[in-house]
Design a protein around this motif. Structure first.
Motif, PDB file in Angstrom:
ATOM      1  N   ASP A   1       1.010  -1.233  -0.035  1.00  0.00           N
ATOM      2  CA  ASP A   1       0.001  -0.061   0.007  1.00  0.00           C
ATOM      3  C   ASP A   1       0.908   1.126   0.053  1.00  0.00           C
ATOM      4  N   THR A   2       0.333   2.307  -0.534  1.00  0.00           N
ATOM      5  CA  THR A   2       1.123   3.361  -0.816  1.00  0.00           C
ATOM      6  C   THR A   2       0.389   4.638  -0.513  1.00  0.00           C
ATOM      7  N   VAL A   3       1.075   5.702   0.010  1.00  0.00           N
ATOM      8  CA  VAL A   3       0.312   7.002   0.121  1.00  0.00           C
ATOM      9  C   VAL A   3       1.397   8.176  -0.364  1.00  0.00           C
ATOM     10  N   ARG A   4       0.875   8.926  -1.282  1.00  0.00           N
ATOM     11  CA  ARG A   4       1.972  10.165  -1.749  1.00  0.00           C
ATOM     12  C   ARG A   4       1.378  11.504  -1.430  1.00  0.00           C
ATOM     13  N   PRO A   5       2.043  12.104  -0.201  1.00  0.00           N
ATOM     14  CA  PRO A   5       1.986  13.385  -0.045  1.00  0.00           C
ATOM     15  C   PRO A   5       2.652  14.160  -0.696  1.00  0.00           C
ATOM     16  N   ARG A   6       2.079  15.498  -1.147  1.00  0.00           N
ATOM     17  CA  ARG A   6       2.847  16.380  -2.198  1.00  0.00           C
ATOM     18  C   ARG A   6       3.007  17.654  -1.657  1.00  0.00           C
ATOM     19  N   THR A   7       2.493  18.048  -0.464  1.00  0.00           N
ATOM     20  CA  THR A   7       2.621  19.208   0.245  1.00  0.00           C
ATOM     21  C   THR A   7       3.074  19.140   1.586  1.00  0.00           C
ATOM     22  N   TRP A   8       3.720  20.044   2.270  1.00  0.00           N
ATOM     23  CA  TRP A   8       3.960  20.213   3.498  1.00  0.00           C
ATOM     24  C   TRP A   8       2.960  19.548   4.663  1.00  0.00           C
ATOM     25  N   PRO A   9       1.838  20.606   4.375  1.00  0.00           N
ATOM     26  CA  PRO A   9       0.631  20.152   5.204  1.00  0.00           C
ATOM     27  C   PRO A   9       0.102  18.740   5.179  1.00  0.00           C
ATOM     28  N   GLU A  10       0.334  18.246   3.975  1.00  0.00           N
ATOM     29  CA  GLU A  10      -0.024  16.832   3.839  1.00  0.00           C
ATOM     30  C   GLU A  10       0.933  16.130   4.529  1.00  0.00           C
ATOM     31  N   CYS A  11       2.039  16.326   4.538  1.00  0.00           N
ATOM     32  CA  CYS A  11       3.222  15.360   5.357  1.00  0.00           C
ATOM     33  C   CYS A  11       2.825  15.581   6.767  1.00  0.00           C
ATOM     34  N   ARG A  12       2.503  16.777   7.329  1.00  0.00           N
ATOM     35  CA  ARG A  12       2.302  17.056   8.676  1.00  0.00           C
ATOM     36  C   ARG A  12       0.836  15.917   9.139  1.00  0.00           C
ATOM     37  N   ASP A  13      -0.108  16.053   8.102  1.00  0.00           N
ATOM     38  CA  ASP A  13      -1.277  15.526   8.694  1.00  0.00           C
ATOM     39  C   ASP A  13      -1.063  13.959   8.647  1.00  0.00           C
ATOM     40  N   LEU A  14      -0.307  13.561   7.761  1.00  0.00           N
ATOM     41  CA  LEU A  14      -0.073  11.898   7.679  1.00  0.00           C
ATOM     42  C   LEU A  14       0.661  11.637   9.080  1.00  0.00           C
ATOM     43  N   ALA A  15       1.740  12.382   9.392  1.00  0.00           N
ATOM     44  CA  ALA A  15       2.455  11.914  10.536  1.00  0.00           C
ATOM     45  C   ALA A  15       1.553  11.963  11.850  1.00  0.00           C
ATOM     46  N   CYS A  16       0.544  12.995  11.727  1.00  0.00           N
ATOM     47  CA  CYS A  16      -0.197  13.172  13.075  1.00  0.00           C
ATOM     48  C   CYS A  16      -1.346  12.051  13.126  1.00  0.00           C
ATOM     49  N   TYR A  17      -1.687  11.582  11.854  1.00  0.00           N
ATOM     50  CA  TYR A  17      -2.686  10.678  11.676  1.00  0.00           C
ATOM     51  C   TYR A  17      -2.307   9.164  12.143  1.00  0.00           C
ATOM     52  N   ILE A  18      -0.851   8.756  11.597  1.00  0.00           N
ATOM     53  CA  ILE A  18      -0.370   7.452  11.992  1.00  0.00           C
ATOM     54  C   ILE A  18      -0.040   7.844  13.422  1.00  0.00           C
ATOM     55  N   GLY A  19       0.958   8.764  14.142  1.00  0.00           N
ATOM     56  CA  GLY A  19       1.319   8.973  15.171  1.00  0.00           C
ATOM     57  C   GLY A  19       0.645   9.185  16.440  1.00  0.00           C
ATOM     58  N   GLY A  20      -0.696   9.847  15.917  1.00  0.00           N
ATOM     59  CA  GLY A  20      -1.934  10.077  17.175  1.00  0.00           C
ATOM     60  C   GLY A  20      -1.198  11.511  17.895  1.00  0.00           C
ATOM     61  N   PRO A  21      -2.059  12.096  18.693  1.00  0.00           N
ATOM     62  CA  PRO A  21      -1.918  13.301  19.403  1.00  0.00           C
ATOM     63  C   PRO A  21      -0.743  13.336  20.178  1.00  0.00           C
ATOM     64  N   ASN A  22      -0.317  14.604  20.322  1.00  0.00           N
ATOM     65  CA  ASN A  22       0.970  14.768  21.687  1.00  0.00           C
ATOM     66  C   ASN A  22       0.113  15.607  22.522  1.00  0.00           C
ATOM     67  N   PRO A  23       0.027  14.957  23.711  1.00  0.00           N
ATOM     68  CA  PRO A  23      -0.990  15.677  24.686  1.00  0.00           C
ATOM     69  C   PRO A  23      -0.344  16.756  25.314  1.00  0.00           C
ATOM     70  N   ALA A  24       1.193  17.060  24.998  1.00  0.00           N
ATOM     71  CA  ALA A  24       1.829  18.387  25.510  1.00  0.00           C
ATOM     72  C   ALA A  24       1.618  19.469  24.764  1.00  0.00           C
ATOM     73  N   LEU A  25       0.775  19.413  23.377  1.00  0.00           N
ATOM     74  CA  LEU A  25       0.742  20.620  22.523  1.00  0.00           C
ATOM     75  C   LEU A  25      -0.454  21.360  22.661  1.00  0.00           C
ATOM     76  N   ARG A  26      -0.789  22.481  22.516  1.00  0.00           N
ATOM     77  CA  ARG A  26      -1.851  23.426  22.484  1.00  0.00           C
ATOM     78  C   ARG A  26      -2.631  22.957  21.194  1.00  0.00           C
ATOM     79  N   ASP A  27      -3.763  23.307  21.021  1.00  0.00           N
ATOM     80  CA  ASP A  27      -4.940  23.073  20.322  1.00  0.00           C
ATOM     81  C   ASP A  27      -4.443  23.589  18.887  1.00  0.00           C
ATOM     82  N   ASP A  28      -3.528  24.611  19.186  1.00  0.00           N
ATOM     83  CA  ASP A  28      -3.532  25.387  17.691  1.00  0.00           C
ATOM     84  C   ASP A  28      -2.340  25.003  17.034  1.00  0.00           C
TER      85      ASP A  28
END
Length: 274
Positions: free
Chosen positions: A60-87
């Motif tokens: 299976d493959t996913v192809r992020p093409r922008t930096w926001p997509e790279c961030r979204d994918l890392a967040c989706y796979i890694g889950g939330p960091n409870p130390a960070l603010r909502d923004d």
């Protein structure tokens, strides 16, 4: 409520996982390392659109093409960091957003290995994005400010790498290009090819393993590909083994490398004593 201490028995019983980066010159075969892993349980994050060498490999493959997509994918796979603010990126709010966009994260349960190709391209996407942000422009003149852009780029890329490192349920391996340059004394110096110096310098401190995939020569002068895995190596290649389980040189086989790093403690001790 008592602080959730983890006993020694619980920690030793936890399933081990691995994370690292494999650096090598262009064309050495970094992407084809995919073929040494299990196709069904691997997710290939293809940023380079350079999958020609593995087009016959059924993953299976996913192809992020922008930096926001790279961030979204890392967040989706890694889950939330409870130390960070909502923004902030990778916060609970960010995670909720990407789950709404991409669907139930239980879809990721089938993957035990995330293979990211490559950190070099991720750095380029991040810098391109950073140059368009308000921090990349002077408040006084409104003109582009490279210092602001590179400062934002370094912080963003380090946060992204840290998000991958904190994934405890999956093996996460990134690949990237290894640069070779000459210093002021005409000596060879090797470093990751990443835009900006901050992420390149801090990379070894973030990920557990740093592996150089290079071509060595045997006693007869015949070339062969190899993983250089230890910091103290005679060639000066960047390397680090936080697991303490790898030899100076290992065969260029990602599946066996992961198995060696993640073997249960009892199994490792048995192997050492035999």
């Amino acid at each position: 409520m008592a602080f959730p201490f983890i006993t020694a028995e619980q920690r030793l019983a936890e399933k081990r996982r691995s994370s690292g980066v494999i650096l090598g010159p262009a064309g050495v075969g970094k992407t084809t390392l995919l073929k040494t892993a299990d196709a069904v349980s691997t997710l290939f994050v293809d940023m380079e659109d350079g999958d020609l060498a593995v087009r016959d490999w059924p993953c299976d493959t996913v192809r992020p093409r922008t930096w926001p997509e790279c961030r979204d994918l890392a967040c989706y796979i890694g889950g939330p960091n409870p130390a960070l603010r909502d923004d902030q990126a990778y916060s609970q709010a960010h995670y909720d957003q990407v789950c709404t966009q991409y669907g139930d994260p239980a879809l990721l349960d089938k993957y035990s290995l995330i293979f990211v190709d490559s950190i070099t391209v991720a750095g380029r996407l991040c810098l391109q994005w950073a140059k368009g942000q308000p921090q990349a422009y002077s408040e006084k003149t409104g003109k582009p400010d490279n210092r602001g852009a590179y400062g934002l780029h370094g912080g963003e890329l380090i946060a992204w790498l840290t998000q991958w490192q904190h994934i405890r349920s999956k093996d996460v391996w990134l690949v990237g290009i290894l640069d070779e340059k000459l210093d002021d004394f005409n000596r060879k110096v090797f470093s990751p090819q990443i835009d900006g110096a901050k992420a390149s310098l801090e990379l070894p401190g973030i990920l557990d393993q740093v592996i150089s995939m290079i071509v060595l020569k045997d006693d007869s002068g015949n070339p062969y590909r190899a993983f250089v895995c230890q910091h103290l190596n005679p060639w000066g290649y960047p390397a680090k083994d936080r697991s303490g389980r790898l030899d100076l040189v290992e065969e260029p086989h990602l599946g066996r490398l992961i198995a060696k790093i993640t073997a249960p403690c009892a199994q490792q001790r048995t192997g050492e004593s035999s």
